[in-house]
Design a protein around this motif. Structure first.
Motif, PDB file in Angstrom:
ATOM      1  N   ALA A 189       0.819  -1.216   0.000  1.00 22.40           N
ATOM      2  CA  ALA A 189       0.000   0.000   0.000  1.00 22.40           C
ATOM      3  C   ALA A 189       0.848   1.259   0.000  1.00 22.40           C
ATOM      4  O   ALA A 189       0.332   2.352   0.141  1.00 22.40           O
ATOM      5  N   ARG A 190       2.170   1.109  -0.139  1.00 20.79           N
ATOM      6  CA  ARG A 190       3.040   2.273  -0.064  1.00 20.79           C
ATOM      7  C   ARG A 190       2.920   3.121  -1.312  1.00 20.79           C
ATOM      8  O   ARG A 190       2.780   2.630  -2.432  1.00 20.79           O
ATOM      9  N   ARG A 191       3.035   4.417  -1.131  1.00 21.14           N
ATOM     10  CA  ARG A 191       3.103   5.367  -2.223  1.00 21.14           C
ATOM     11  C   ARG A 191       3.901   6.558  -1.748  1.00 21.14           C
ATOM     12  O   ARG A 191       4.150   6.730  -0.560  1.00 21.14           O
ATOM     13  N   ALA A 192       4.371   7.338  -2.714  1.00 24.16           N
ATOM     14  CA  ALA A 192       5.193   8.495  -2.364  1.00 24.16           C
ATOM     15  C   ALA A 192       4.363   9.501  -1.576  1.00 24.16           C
ATOM     16  O   ALA A 192       3.329   9.970  -2.046  1.00 24.16           O
ATOM     17  N   GLN A 193       4.794   9.807  -0.355  1.00 30.22           N
ATOM     18  CA  GLN A 193       4.077  10.740   0.495  1.00 30.22           C
ATOM     19  C   GLN A 193       5.051  11.741   1.097  1.00 30.22           C
ATOM     20  O   GLN A 193       6.232  11.443   1.300  1.00 30.22           O
ATOM     21  N   VAL A 194       4.525  12.899   1.387  1.00 32.84           N
ATOM     22  CA  VAL A 194       5.326  13.921   2.054  1.00 32.84           C
ATOM     23  C   VAL A 194       5.375  13.609   3.550  1.00 32.84           C
ATOM     24  O   VAL A 194       4.357  13.348   4.187  1.00 32.84           O
ATOM     25  N   GLY A 195       6.577  13.597   4.121  1.00 30.47           N
ATOM     26  CA  GLY A 195       6.738  13.398   5.555  1.00 30.47           C
ATOM     27  C   GLY A 195       6.747  11.958   6.000  1.00 30.47           C
ATOM     28  O   GLY A 195       6.694  11.696   7.199  1.00 30.47           O
ATOM     29  N   VAL A 196       6.826  11.001   5.081  1.00 29.22           N
ATOM     30  CA  VAL A 196       6.849   9.587   5.434  1.00 29.22           C
ATOM     31  C   VAL A 196       8.075   8.945   4.798  1.00 29.22           C
ATOM     32  O   VAL A 196       8.208   8.944   3.570  1.00 29.22           O
ATOM     33  N   ALA A 197       8.975   8.398   5.629  1.00 26.37           N
ATOM     34  CA  ALA A 197      10.173   7.726   5.150  1.00 26.37           C
ATOM     35  C   ALA A 197      10.188   6.294   5.678  1.00 26.37           C
ATOM     36  O   ALA A 197       9.614   5.992   6.728  1.00 26.37           O
ATOM     37  N   THR A 198      10.852   5.413   4.929  1.00 29.13           N
ATOM     38  CA  THR A 198      10.928   4.001   5.302  1.00 29.13           C
ATOM     39  C   THR A 198      12.286   3.703   5.919  1.00 29.13           C
ATOM     40  O   THR A 198      13.321   3.878   5.270  1.00 29.13           O
ATOM     41  N   GLY A 199      12.279   3.284   7.189  1.00 28.21           N
ATOM     42  CA  GLY A 199      13.513   2.907   7.873  1.00 28.21           C
ATOM     43  C   GLY A 199      13.669   1.407   7.918  1.00 28.21           C
ATOM     44  O   GLY A 199      12.814   0.638   7.444  1.00 28.21           O
ATOM     45  N   MET A 200      14.781   0.947   8.467  1.00 30.83           N
ATOM     46  CA  MET A 200      15.073  -0.474   8.583  1.00 30.83           C
ATOM     47  C   MET A 200      15.451  -0.772  10.033  1.00 30.83           C
ATOM     48  O   MET A 200      16.181  -0.006  10.661  1.00 30.83           O
ATOM     49  N   ALA A 201      14.959  -1.881  10.552  1.00 27.59           N
ATOM     50  CA  ALA A 201      15.181  -2.209  11.968  1.00 27.59           C
ATOM     51  C   ALA A 201      15.656  -3.646  12.088  1.00 27.59           C
ATOM     52  O   ALA A 201      15.347  -4.501  11.246  1.00 27.59           O
ATOM     53  N   TRP A 202      16.422  -3.898  13.154  1.00 29.99           N
ATOM     54  CA  TRP A 202      16.831  -5.265  13.500  1.00 29.99           C
ATOM     55  C   TRP A 202      16.150  -5.651  14.802  1.00 29.99           C
ATOM     56  O   TRP A 202      16.102  -4.877  15.749  1.00 29.99           O
ATOM     57  N   THR A 203      15.585  -6.863  14.820  1.00 30.23           N
ATOM     58  CA  THR A 203      14.952  -7.400  16.024  1.00 30.23           C
ATOM     59  C   THR A 203      15.507  -8.803  16.266  1.00 30.23           C
ATOM     60  O   THR A 203      16.086  -9.403  15.356  1.00 30.23           O
TER      61      THR A 203
ATOM     62  N   SER B 136      11.448  16.062   4.023  1.00 33.63           N
ATOM     63  CA  SER B 136      10.300  15.948   3.123  1.00 33.63           C
ATOM     64  C   SER B 136       9.154  16.826   3.612  1.00 33.63           C
ATOM     65  O   SER B 136       8.467  17.481   2.818  1.00 33.63           O
ATOM     66  N   LEU B 137       8.963  16.888   4.926  1.00 31.39           N
ATOM     67  CA  LEU B 137       7.857  17.668   5.490  1.00 31.39           C
ATOM     68  C   LEU B 137       8.037  19.163   5.236  1.00 31.39           C
ATOM     69  O   LEU B 137       7.086  19.848   4.822  1.00 31.39           O
ATOM     70  N   VAL B 138       9.243  19.689   5.484  1.00 31.03           N
ATOM     71  CA  VAL B 138       9.426  21.143   5.374  1.00 31.03           C
ATOM     72  C   VAL B 138       9.577  21.591   3.929  1.00 31.03           C
ATOM     73  O   VAL B 138       9.304  22.758   3.602  1.00 31.03           O
ATOM     74  N   THR B 139      10.031  20.685   3.016  1.00 35.32           N
ATOM     75  CA  THR B 139      10.203  21.078   1.610  1.00 35.32           C
ATOM     76  C   THR B 139       8.983  20.751   0.766  1.00 35.32           C
ATOM     77  O   THR B 139       8.846  21.265  -0.338  1.00 35.32           O
ATOM     78  N   GLY B 140       8.131  19.851   1.271  1.00 35.84           N
ATOM     79  CA  GLY B 140       6.970  19.441   0.478  1.00 35.84           C
ATOM     80  C   GLY B 140       7.305  18.432  -0.597  1.00 35.84           C
ATOM     81  O   GLY B 140       6.478  18.134  -1.453  1.00 35.84           O
ATOM     82  N   ARG B 141       8.515  17.878  -0.568  1.00 36.24           N
ATOM     83  CA  ARG B 141       8.930  16.895  -1.574  1.00 36.24           C
ATOM     84  C   ARG B 141       8.670  15.485  -1.034  1.00 36.24           C
ATOM     85  O   ARG B 141       9.131  15.142   0.051  1.00 36.24           O
ATOM     86  N   PRO B 142       7.932  14.646  -1.744  1.00 37.22           N
ATOM     87  CA  PRO B 142       7.635  13.296  -1.249  1.00 37.22           C
ATOM     88  C   PRO B 142       8.887  12.401  -1.264  1.00 37.22           C
ATOM     89  O   PRO B 142       9.834  12.643  -2.015  1.00 37.22           O
ATOM     90  N   VAL B 143       8.858  11.356  -0.442  1.00 37.88           N
ATOM     91  CA  VAL B 143       9.961  10.405  -0.357  1.00 37.88           C
ATOM     92  C   VAL B 143       9.673   9.216  -1.269  1.00 37.88           C
ATOM     93  O   VAL B 143       8.539   8.748  -1.365  1.00 37.88           O
ATOM     94  N   ARG B 144      10.704   8.748  -1.962  1.00 38.59           N
ATOM     95  CA  ARG B 144      10.542   7.591  -2.850  1.00 38.59           C
ATOM     96  C   ARG B 144      10.029   6.388  -2.053  1.00 38.59           C
ATOM     97  O   ARG B 144      10.628   5.999  -1.046  1.00 38.59           O
TER      98      ARG B 144
END
Length: 809
Positions: A622-636, A722-730
C-alpha cells in the motif's frame, strides 16, 4: 433445576444478581462450594487482567474444576490457603477447552483484594451458588462463558431433620478423631441451617478426592447429597479408627524392633563367619569398580575416602544413602576418553548439506572448526555461538555436527535459568543435593567428548540465588574448563574434550565477558525462495510422515508455498511455515480418516480453503510516495523488519512531539535530526524561521512495540526534510544509518538482517552508511539480488537519493 433466573439469596439473606456472562477461573485439585470462603493468590498475567476487570464491575467469577486427565500443570498457578494447610498449590489451566471442565461449578464473589509488591494480588472469594456453564464466549485474554444459575428447593421432614442431626454428630466425632480439622468447626457446624448448606460445608471440609467432591457439588438433591456426605464421614471414621489401631500396634512393636536389631547384628556375625556378608561384598564390589574406573588421582582419593566412611556406617544411618549416592555419581562419570575414528570432513560436509539448505557461510565455518579439531589432538578452539532469529536451524545444526562426528549429543536449555547451582551443582550438606546439569548431561551422554549444546544462552536469568552466567565463564573458557569443579563432586572434571556450541537470538543480552569467550556465527534468516526450497526438501516430507498421509494425497505447488510464506507468516525462520504446512496436512489427513481418497494439489487460490484468510498484510503493497513519510530499517531478535517514520506539522511554537514507544537513544536521534534540519533550512530552500511557527510530531507506527537505537536517524531526517520542503519520499527506498549534527552518516550494525527484512518487504533500493560497505559486500549475492545498495556518507547524499521533485498543484 437450572433456571434463567439469575437472582440468588446469600446465607445472610442478601439478594445478588448473577451476571449472565462470567470470567472463568479453572481450578486443578480444588472444588469450590457455595458459601465456602477461601483466598486466591493470583500471579499469572491473564488472571491479573481478569481480576482487574472483575473488581471494577460485578466482582463475580466462575470457579470450575479441570478434569484430572485434561489438566496441564505448566500454564499458570493459583495458590489456595487455609488455616490448617497454608500452602496448597492448585494449577490454573488458562487455555483449557470447554470440554475439559466439569459441567457444574460455583459462582463466587470477591470480598477483598490485596496487591503484592511483585505485581500479584490476593483475592478473598466466597462461593454464592451453583452454576452450569452454557457456552464459552471468549478465551483471550482470559476465558469467559455464559452460565445458568442452578436453583435448589430444600424439602423439610422429620427424616431430613434426623439426617441433619446425625450428620452434625458424626462431623463432631470426626473433628475429635482427626488431626487436620479445627475444634472451632464443631461450633460452626451446629449453627448451619438448611440441608443443602450443611452438605456443602461437609463437602468442603472433608478429606475427599477431587472426584468425590465434584460429585457432591453436582448432586442437586440436598437430601441425597447429605446422605452421601454422611457415608463419607462414616468411612473416614473407620479409617481413622484403623489408623489408631495400627499406631498402637507399632508402639508396642518398638521394643520388639530393638530386640530384632540385636538379632540382626548376631546374624551378620554368623554370615561373616560363613563368608555370606552382603554389606562387605557390596563394599568390595564398589572398591573394585573404583579401581577399574581409571579416575584421576584426586578423584579416586575422594571416592575411596567416601567409601571408607560408607564401610563404617550401618545401612540404617541417614548418611549412608548420601555417601552411596556420591560414590554412584563418581562411578557413573566417564573418566577416560572414548576412542573415536578421525573426523571425516567430506562426511561432515555431506551430512550438513543433507540436513540444511543453503547457509553456505555457516557450513564453511563449521567445517573449518572441524578441520582444526582433526589436525590437532587436543585443540583449545573457541566456543561456537550460533546467533540468529528463531526457526533458522540453530539447534538442528548442533545435532548435525554431532552426527557428523559420531558423538553423542547433549542439550541444556538455559532459558529462564536463575540458580547458579543448576550449573555448578549443590553442596552435599544440603538435603537432596545432586550434581549440576552440566555433569548430569555428561553422565547421560556416557562420554567425555559429546557435542554439548547450551541453548538460548541469551535468556539466562540472574537473581538472589546467583548469576549462572558467571558459572558459565569457567565452563566455556578453554583455558579453564579442563579442571571444572562441580560443588557436589568437589573434585576437578575435564570438560576440554567437550565440543560446546551455544545458541542465542540477541547477542546484546549476553554479558560481555561471556560473549568474549565465544566465536559468533550469524544465521540471518531466509528469503522466500529459500523457504520454498526448505519446505519442499524437509518440511513437507516431515509433515506428511507426522500426519500419516502420503505424497499422493497432498502436494504443494511452488507458488502456493511462496504465498503461504508471504501471506501467513512473518518470520526470518521457517517454524511458522512448518505449522501452516502441518495445518494443511491435518485437514487432508481428516479426509483420509473419513474414508475419502483426496488428491490435493495445493495452488495459491486454494490456500484460504485450508488456512483461512491471509494473516499477514505487507504494508509495502500500500506504499506510495508521500510527504513526511520515510521508510527505515530495523533489526529485532526475530529478524530484520522495515518501519515507517511519519512526520506531521501543525501551527504552533516549535515544539517536538515523539510517539510510538521510542527509547532514549531513538528520541535523541529525532532531536538531532530536527536540529540539523533547522540549521540547514536555507540550503533546503525554506525560510529560516519556519520552525518557530509550527509544532512537529514524529510518530513510528506499531506503537505497542518498544523501539530504540540510533540507526533510524537517517530516516527521521529524511521525513523531516520531506515535510518542510513538500517533496515526497521515494516509496521503493529504505534507509538506515546514524546521523551527526555535522551531517555525517555513521555506521550501524545488523546490516545483513536489515537487508533481508527489506527484501521480504519488497524494497528495491537500500541506503546504508558508506562505512558499512564492507558489510554489504559480505552479504551473499542471492540476498542482494533485486535490491540496489547505495552507500551514503552525508545527509545531503541521502536527501538527493530519496526526495522526489515537489508536486505541482
Amino acid at each position: 433445576m437450572s433456571s434463567d433466573d439469575l437472582t440468588v439469596t446469600t446465607e445472610a439473606g442478601v439478594s445478588l444478581e448473577i451476571p449472565p456472562e462470567l470470567p472463568i477461573v479453572p481450578l486443578k485439585g480444588l472444588v469450590a462450594f457455595p458459601n465456602m470462603m477461601f483466598p486466591l493468590v493470583v500471579s499469572e498475567p491473564s488472571l491479573l487482567e481478569m481480576a482487574d476487570d472483575v473488581l471494577g464491575g460485578s466482582k463475580m467469577i466462575g470457579l470450575f474444576s479441570v478434569l484430572p486427565e485434561a489438566a496441564k500443570p505448566d500454564v499458570g498457578q493459583v495458590l489456595t490457603e487455609s488455616s490448617d494447610d497454608p500452602a496448597i498449590l492448585t494449577e490454573i489451566a488458562t487455555t483449557e477447552k470447554a470440554q475439559n471442565f466439569t459441567s457444574v461449578g460455583t459462582v463466587a464473589q470477591i470480598q477483598k483484594m490485596l496487591r503484592f509488591p511483585d505485581g500479584g494480588m490476593r483475592l478473598l472469594v466466597q462461593g454464592v451458588a451453583r452454576v452450569q456453564m452454557v457456552r464459552v464466549k471468549q478465551t483471550e485474554p482470559y476465558m469467559a462463558a455464559s452460565v445458568r444459575v442452578i436453583h435448589i428447593d430444600e424439602p423439610e421432614s422429620k427424616r431430613t431433620e434426623a439426617l441433619r442431626r446425625n450428620a452434625v454428630e458424626l462431623f463432631q466425632d470426626l473433628v475429635d478423631a482427626s488431626g487436620y480439622l479445627s475444634e472451632e468447626l464443631k461450633i460452626v457446624v451446629m449453627n448451619i441451617e438448611g440441608t443443602g448448606r450443611l452438605s456443602d460445608f461437609l463437602g468442603s471440609n472433608l478429606n475427599l478426592s477431587l472426584e468425590d467432591k465434584q460429585a457432591l457439588l453436582e448432586e442437586l438433591d440436598p437430601v441425597t447429597r447429605l446422605e452421601t456426605a454422611t457415608a463419607f464421614m462414616i468411612r473416614e471414621l473407620e479409617i481413622l479408627a484403623l489408623g489408631k489401631q495400627i499406631q498402637d500396634q507399632v508402639q508396642s512393636e518398638m521394643s520388639q524392633n530393638q530386640r530384632e536389631f540385636f538379632l540382626r547384628q548376631q546374624l551378620k556375625a554368623i554370615q561373616r563367619e560363613l563368608g555370606e556378608d552382603d554389606a562387605d561384598s557390596e563394599i568390595a564390589e564398589l572398591r573394585e569398580q573404583i579401581q577399574k574406573a581409571q579416575m584421576p588421582e584426586e578423584a579416586e582419593a575422594a571416592t575411596l575416602k567416601e567409601l571408607g566412611r560408607l564401610e563404617k556406617m550401618p545401612p540404617q544411618a541417614a548418611e549412608y544413602t548420601v555417601a552411596k549416592n556420591y560414590i554412584d555419581w563418581m562411578l557413573s562419570l566417564p573418566w577416560t576418553p572414548t576412542k573415536r575414528p578421525k573426523i571425516d570432513i567430506p562426511k561432515a560436509e555431506r551430512i550438513l548439506n543433507e540436513d540444511h539448505y543453503d547457509l553456505e557461510e555457516v557450513k564453511e565455518r563449521i567445517l573449518e572448526y572441524l578441520a582444526v579439531r582433526k589436525l590437532h589432538d587436543n585443540p583449545k578452539s573457541p566456543i561456537l555461538c550460533l546467533s540468529g532469529p528463531p526457526g533458522v536451524g540453530k539447534t538442528s545444526l548442533g545435532k548435525s555436527i554431532a552426527r557428523s562426528l559420531d558423538r553423542p549429543f547433549a542439550r541444556l536449555a538455559l532459558g529462564g535459568l536463575h540458580d547458579e547451582a543448576e550449573i555448578r551443582g549443590h553442596r552435599r550438606t544440603y538435603i537432596g543435593a545432586m550434581p549440576g546439569r552440566i555433569i548430569q548431561a555428561i553422565v547421560s551422554a556416557k562420554a567425555m567428548d559429546p557435542v554439548f549444546m547450551l541453548d538460548e544462552i541469551d535468556k539466562v536469568g540472574k537473581d538472589f540465588r546467583g548469576d549462572p552466567t558467571s558459572a558459565l565463564l569457567e565452563v566455556l573458557d578453554p583455558e579453564q574448563n579442563n579442571s571444572f569443579q562441580d560443588n557436589y563432586l568437589n573434585v576437578p572434571f575435564d570438560l576440554s574434550r567437550v565440543m560446546f556450541i551455544t545458541t542465542a537470538n540477541a547477542l546484546y543480552q549476553i554479558p560481555g565477558p561471556l560473549r568474549d569467550r565465544m566465536e559468533v556465527i550469524e544465521l540471518p534468516g531466509y528469503v522466500t525462495s529459500e523457504k520454498v526450497q526448505i519446505a519442499k526438501r524437509y518440511l513437507i516430507p516431515k509433515a506428511l510422515e507426522d500426519n500419516g498421509i502420503a505424497s499422493k494425497h497432498l502436494k504443494f505447488t511452488q507458488p502456493a508455498l511462496a504465498a503461504i510464506a508471504n501471506q501467513y507468516t512473518r518470520e526470518a525462520g521457517v517454524r511458522n511455515l512448518e505449522r501452516q504446512i502441518n495445518r494443511v496436512a491435518r485437514k487432508v489427513a481428516t479426509q483420509v480418516a473419513r474414508g475419502k481418497r483426496p488428491k490435493v494439489v495445493l495452488k495459491p487460490d486454494q490456500i484460504s480453503k485450508y488456512l483461512g484468510k491471509p494473516k499477514i498484510h505487507r504494508e509495502s503493497r500500500a506504499r506510495r510516495a508521500q510527504v513526511g513519510v520515510a521508510t527505515g530499517m530495523a533489526w529485532t531478535p526475530f529478524g530484520g523488519e522495515i518501519l515507517f517514520i511519519e512526520a506531521s506539522a501543525m501551527p504552533g511554537k516549535g515544539q517536538l512531539t515523539l510517539t510510538g514507544q521510542l527509547g532514549n537513544v531513538m528520541q535523541e536521534s529525532a532531536q538531532a535530526a530536527r536540529s540539523w534540519i533547522r540549521a540547514n533550512l536555507p540550503k533546503l530552500g525554506v525560510e529560516h524561521n519556519t520552525f518557530t511557527k509550527i509544532d512537529i510530531h514524529i510518530h513510528v507506527p506499531a506503537g505497542a512495540m518498544p523501539k530504540d537505537g540510533p540507526s533510524a536517524g537517517v530516516a527521521m531526517v529524511t521525513a523531516l526534510a520531506s515535510l518542510v520542503t513538500g517533496r515526497p519520499v521515494r516509496p521503493d527506498t529504505a534507509m538506515t544509518g546514524e546521523i551527526s549534527l555535522r551531517g555525517q552518516v555513521l555506521p550501524i550494525g545488523g546490516l545483513k538482517q536489515k537487508m533481508l527484512g527489506a527484501k521480504r518487504a519488497g524494497i528495491k533500493r537500500v541506503l546504508f552508511p558508506a562505512q558499512n560497505e564492507n558489510d554489504f559486500e559480505e552479504i551473499p549475492d542471492q540476498l542482494k539480488r533485486g535490491v540496489e545498495g547505495i552507500p551514503v556518507s552525508s545527509i545531503d547524499e541521502v536527501l538527493e537519493e530519496t526526495l522526489k521533485p515537489k508536486r505541482r498543484r
